[in-house]
Design a protein around this motif. Structure first.
Motif, PDB file in Angstrom:
ATOM      1  N   HIS A 163       0.851  -1.183   0.000  1.00 34.79           N
ATOM      2  CA  HIS A 163       0.000   0.000   0.000  1.00 34.79           C
ATOM      3  C   HIS A 163       0.893   1.241   0.000  1.00 34.79           C
ATOM      4  O   HIS A 163       2.086   1.159   0.272  1.00 34.79           O
ATOM      5  N   CYS A 219      -4.403   5.966   0.278  1.00 38.34           N
ATOM      6  CA  CYS A 219      -3.518   4.947  -0.278  1.00 38.34           C
ATOM      7  C   CYS A 219      -3.175   5.374  -1.695  1.00 38.34           C
ATOM      8  O   CYS A 219      -4.067   5.589  -2.512  1.00 38.34           O
ATOM      9  N   GLU A 263      -1.005   3.652  -3.703  1.00 38.23           N
ATOM     10  CA  GLU A 263      -0.415   2.530  -4.456  1.00 38.23           C
ATOM     11  C   GLU A 263      -1.581   1.624  -4.802  1.00 38.23           C
ATOM     12  O   GLU A 263      -2.295   1.176  -3.898  1.00 38.23           O
ATOM     13  N   PHE A 264      -1.777   1.353  -6.077  1.00 46.53           N
ATOM     14  CA  PHE A 264      -2.973   0.593  -6.458  1.00 46.53           C
ATOM     15  C   PHE A 264      -2.969  -0.780  -5.784  1.00 46.53           C
ATOM     16  O   PHE A 264      -2.022  -1.541  -5.905  1.00 46.53           O
ATOM     17  N   CYS A 265      -4.065  -1.074  -5.053  1.00 42.78           N
ATOM     18  CA  CYS A 265      -4.090  -2.317  -4.276  1.00 42.78           C
ATOM     19  C   CYS A 265      -5.389  -3.080  -4.478  1.00 42.78           C
ATOM     20  O   CYS A 265      -5.868  -3.758  -3.582  1.00 42.78           O
ATOM     21  N   HIS A 275      -9.195   0.024  -3.753  1.00 41.13           N
ATOM     22  CA  HIS A 275      -8.085   0.970  -3.550  1.00 41.13           C
ATOM     23  C   HIS A 275      -8.557   2.401  -3.283  1.00 41.13           C
ATOM     24  O   HIS A 275      -8.088   3.069  -2.370  1.00 41.13           O
ATOM     25  N   MET A 280      -9.699   3.330   0.228  1.00 41.81           N
ATOM     26  CA  MET A 280      -8.762   3.117   1.338  1.00 41.81           C
ATOM     27  C   MET A 280      -8.314   4.459   1.922  1.00 41.81           C
ATOM     28  O   MET A 280      -7.236   4.960   1.622  1.00 41.81           O
TER      29      MET A 280
HETATM   30 CU1  CUA Z   1      -4.099   0.298  -0.432  1.00 41.56          CU
HETATM   31 CU2  CUA Z   1      -4.303   1.265  -2.562  1.00 41.56          CU
END
Ligand code: CUA
Length: 177
Positions: free
Chosen positions: A123, A158, A160-162, A166, A169
């Protein structure tokens, strides 16, 4: 429009027009400038870097966070515990699908050791609007010594692609008197 072949067999071998050459040169030189600025800013740009990271298992990190939450939760906000740990202590923040947990409430002008780790995968911690950014990985904790000097509610996004959640988040950090 037809799909017939080009008239010249070596169709790609043409002289590059001068203006195009000039623009390629400018873009290339600018790319070099930005590359070296990146190195320069790393040292001289007052970056908020974390220079500390340690190996930690997700289970171990969860246990430490849970212990802090059990001991110092002062209230709840939309299902999240709001934790007010004592100044000078170690505070923990979990990144997981798809939340930042819990909500930390810190005191202005006091120092804390902030530990952040992920329980599942990568993340991106981004504290807004002050723009402090860190990559958060499972298996490692990033440790920062923080001394908040401005009151307010800070957002944690967040970056960072999660996965599918995402964009949801979002977390929070509070700085109070
Ligand atoms: Cu955790 Cu995007």
């Amino acid at each position: 429009m037809s799909l017939s072949p080009p008239t010249e067999r070596i169709w790609w071998k043409e002289k590059i027009p001068t203006t195009e050459l000039i623009w390629i040169t400018i873009a290339f030189l600018w790319g070099l400038v930005m590359f070296f600025m990146m190195i320069y800013w790393h040292g001289a740009g007052e970056q908020n870097l974390s220079n500390e990271a340690y190996r930690i298992s997700p289970a171990n990190f969860t246990a430490k966070t849970q212990a802090m939450v059990d001991q110092y939760t002062v209230r709840e906000e939309s299902g999240y515990p709001v934790v007010h740990p004592p100044p000078g202590s170690d505070v923990y923040l979990i990144a997981r699908l798809w939340q930042w947990w819990p909500i930390l409430e810190l005191e202005k002008d006091e120092s804390y050791r902030l530990h952040i780790s992920a329980l599942d995968w990568q993340h991106g911690f981004s504290l807004q609007p002050v723009n402090i950014n860190l990559q958060i990985h499972p298996g490692y904790e990033m440790v920062l010594t923080v001394t908040p000097d401005q009151l307010g509610d800070y957002g944690i996004v967040c970056n960072e692609f999660c996965g599918i959640g995402h964009h949801t988040m979002l977390g929070k950090m509070l700085v109070v008197e």
